[in-house]
Design an enzyme around this catalytic site. Structure first.
Site, mmCIF file in Angstrom:
data_model
loop_
_atom_site.group_PDB
_atom_site.id
_atom_site.type_symbol
_atom_site.label_atom_id
_atom_site.label_comp_id
_atom_site.label_asym_id
_atom_site.label_seq_id
_atom_site.Cartn_x
_atom_site.Cartn_y
_atom_site.Cartn_z
ATOM 1 N N LYS A 1 0.830 -1.230 0.000
ATOM 2 C CA LYS A 1 0.000 0.000 0.000
ATOM 3 C C LYS A 1 0.843 1.250 0.000
ATOM 4 O O LYS A 1 0.475 2.261 -0.589
ATOM 5 C CB LYS A 1 -0.969 -0.001 1.182
ATOM 6 N N GLU B 1 2.505 -4.053 11.322
ATOM 7 C CA GLU B 1 3.629 -3.811 10.409
ATOM 8 C C GLU B 1 4.941 -4.076 11.138
ATOM 9 O O GLU B 1 4.987 -4.045 12.374
ATOM 10 C CB GLU B 1 3.605 -2.349 9.954
ATOM 11 N N ASP C 1 -0.707 3.902 8.096
ATOM 12 C CA ASP C 1 -1.142 2.738 7.308
ATOM 13 C C ASP C 1 -2.577 2.956 6.792
ATOM 14 O O ASP C 1 -2.869 2.746 5.617
ATOM 15 C CB ASP C 1 -1.058 1.484 8.199
ATOM 16 N N LYS D 1 -4.049 3.587 2.856
ATOM 17 C CA LYS D 1 -5.160 2.823 2.271
ATOM 18 C C LYS D 1 -6.284 3.771 1.836
ATOM 19 O O LYS D 1 -6.888 3.589 0.777
ATOM 20 C CB LYS D 1 -5.684 1.799 3.281
HETATM 21 N N1 HSE Z 1 -0.651 -3.678 9.326
HETATM 22 C C1 HSE Z 1 -1.875 -3.693 8.608
HETATM 23 C C2 HSE Z 1 -3.018 -3.738 9.608
HETATM 24 C C3 HSE Z 1 -2.030 -4.886 7.709
HETATM 25 O O1 HSE Z 1 -2.793 -3.870 10.805
HETATM 26 O O2 HSE Z 1 -4.154 -3.620 9.154
HETATM 27 C C4 HSE Z 1 -1.497 -4.711 6.353
HETATM 28 O O3 HSE Z 1 -2.092 -3.635 5.684
#
Ligand code: HSE
Length: 435
Positions: A107, A192, A203, A207
């Protein structure tokens, strides 16, 4: 029927890469029955060829030279599961320039370099598939690009990060310290490598940026998305929120606001009656509101080896199917996007939860209420339970507001924080009702 062999090269054989090999092996016969091609893993790039692995790989298939996988003439589809920006970007570009399809779970790569990668794919009639990059096993990319293609998307919002949802669920249901719970999330394999990106909301912002490209045809750089993490959430806030009828979730929220895309990631109070409030542990859920289909909810495992590998293999099948039928590889809608700036923070309007740590003495509530009224912020509820056990000690004062402007709220809270009777930095969280 004899089927055409399509060569697959993997960049990376960690938990997700191993899951991909496992699924391709387990489902080889089914795939052969359903399609006129077979997917054959030919080369796999790893950091350490000699390392012992959970999965048997034929001798000679592993290499520590990632470019040799991309350049191998027997590899038509490259699966990038090394993560990070480099060398993932360079290798993916090289594969696309060579006319190979790229399937990625990365991502950060798509959010940061999507424009360049989609353009390169388009120019070389190559495919670039990234279902696994958003919400792991949930087919949200395919739903937005194909299933909802007859819709204009008005808004989407949801839980896009499993690690933080797991932490908030455990804090809410069982108690336990933030650090202990985070460590378990890492042991379970969905945080992660550097969990800072989960916890600080990066993160989820990456997304959300990808979802904005798909839903609104707009490239909203993730670095411009208002992003707040869960590190300031305490068990106290979770308890008061529950008392008020809310759960606290880290949400990604995006709306098409015409001139701007309103895009933000932050801890949010959502009514316990809603579906989102009841999404537990590492699960993800995204609600998409289409102008013809209306609201739809996508729910499932957003992380982990097999759910992520499931999305990668579905992309592999789609790319192989297109390749074998000679169809165009990449939809123009991914290339022809506008560049968008998110709605400025000051223009956000929502309701708020505030926790003030105040001296337990007469007149404090009146002072705070006065400042709110000066900024035309209407108070919805007030909770102050108990008394300080020591003379002049502090107590938590919880207030929720009706909808107010973010700029007014910020100024009012700054002034309240300066009152001599207010003893700690006020805690302010947004409340969303999604009506
Ligand atoms: N580390 C991310 C989460 C998963 O905890 O959703 C991969 O995108």
């Amino acid at each position: 029927m004899s089927s055409k062999s399509i060569g697959v090269g993997l960049l990376g054989l960690g938990v997700v890469g191993s899951g991909v090999v496992q699924i391709l092996r387990d489902r080889a016969q089914v795939l052969e029955r359903h399609y006129d091609f077979q997917l054959d893993v030919r080369r796999i790039a790893v950091r350490n060829v000699g390392k012992s692995r959970s999965i048997d790989i034929p001798a000679g298939m592993l290499t520590d030279d990632a470019s040799s996988v991309v350049q191998d003439p027997d590899v038509q589809i490259v699966v990038e599961v090394i993560g990070g920006l480099e060398p993932a970007r360079t290798l993916s570009l090289a594969a696309l320039e060579a006319g190979k399809d790229v399937v990625t779970a990365n991502k950060a790569l798509i959010a940061e370099h999507g424009g360049e990668l989609f353009r390169t794919a388009h120019e070389n009639n190559a495919g670039l598939a990234f279902e696994a990059s958003v919400c792991g096993g949930i087919p949200i990319v395919r739903s937005l690009t194909q299933g909802l293609s007859a819709n204009g998307i008005d808004s989407l919002y949801g839980i896009l990060n499993g690690t933080t949802n797991y932490i908030l669920t455990r804090m809410s249901d069982e108690g336990g310290t933030y650090e202990e719970i985070l460590q378990t999330a890492q042991e379970l394999g969905f945080a992660e490598a550097d969990p800072t990106m989960d916890v600080d909301g990066t993160d989820a912002a990456q997304k959300l940026s990808i979802l904005c490209r798909l839903a609104f045809g707009t490239d909203v750089p993730y670095s411009q998305i208002l992003t707040e993490g869960i590190d300031k959430i305490t068990s106290l806030d979770i308890g008061y929120a529950r008392e008020l009828g809310y759960a606290i979730k880290l949400l990604g929220i995006a709306r098409d606001a015409g001139a701007h895309i309103e895009a933000r990631v932050h801890p949010t109070l959502v009514s316990t009656d809603t579906l989102l409030a009841n999404i537990k542990d590492e699960f993800n859920a995204v609600e998409v509101v289409g102008d013809t289909a209306g609201p739809q909810v996508y729910y499932g495992r957003g992380a982990g080896s097999l759910p992520t590998a499931s999305a990668i293999v579905s992309d592999l099948i789609e790319q192989a199917d297109r390749r074998s039928s000679g169809r165009q590889q990449l939809s123009r809608s991914l290339v022809d996007v506008r560049t968008g700036t998110p709605t400025p923070k000051d223009r956000i309007r929502t309701s708020y939860y505030c926790r003030f740590t105040v001296q337990d003495c007469p007149g404090v509530l009146a002072e705070i209420a006065h400042i709110f009224s000066e900024y035309t912020i209407s108070i919805a509820t007030v909770i102050q339970q108990g008394r300080s056990e020591v003379e002049g000690g502090t107590v938590p004062l919880i207030m929720t507001t009706h909808e107010a402007g973010e700029a007014d709220m910020q100024r009012a809270v700054d002034l309240i924080g300066e009152l001599p009777t207010v003893k700690e930095t006020p805690q302010v969280l947004r409340i969303e009702s999604f009506t």
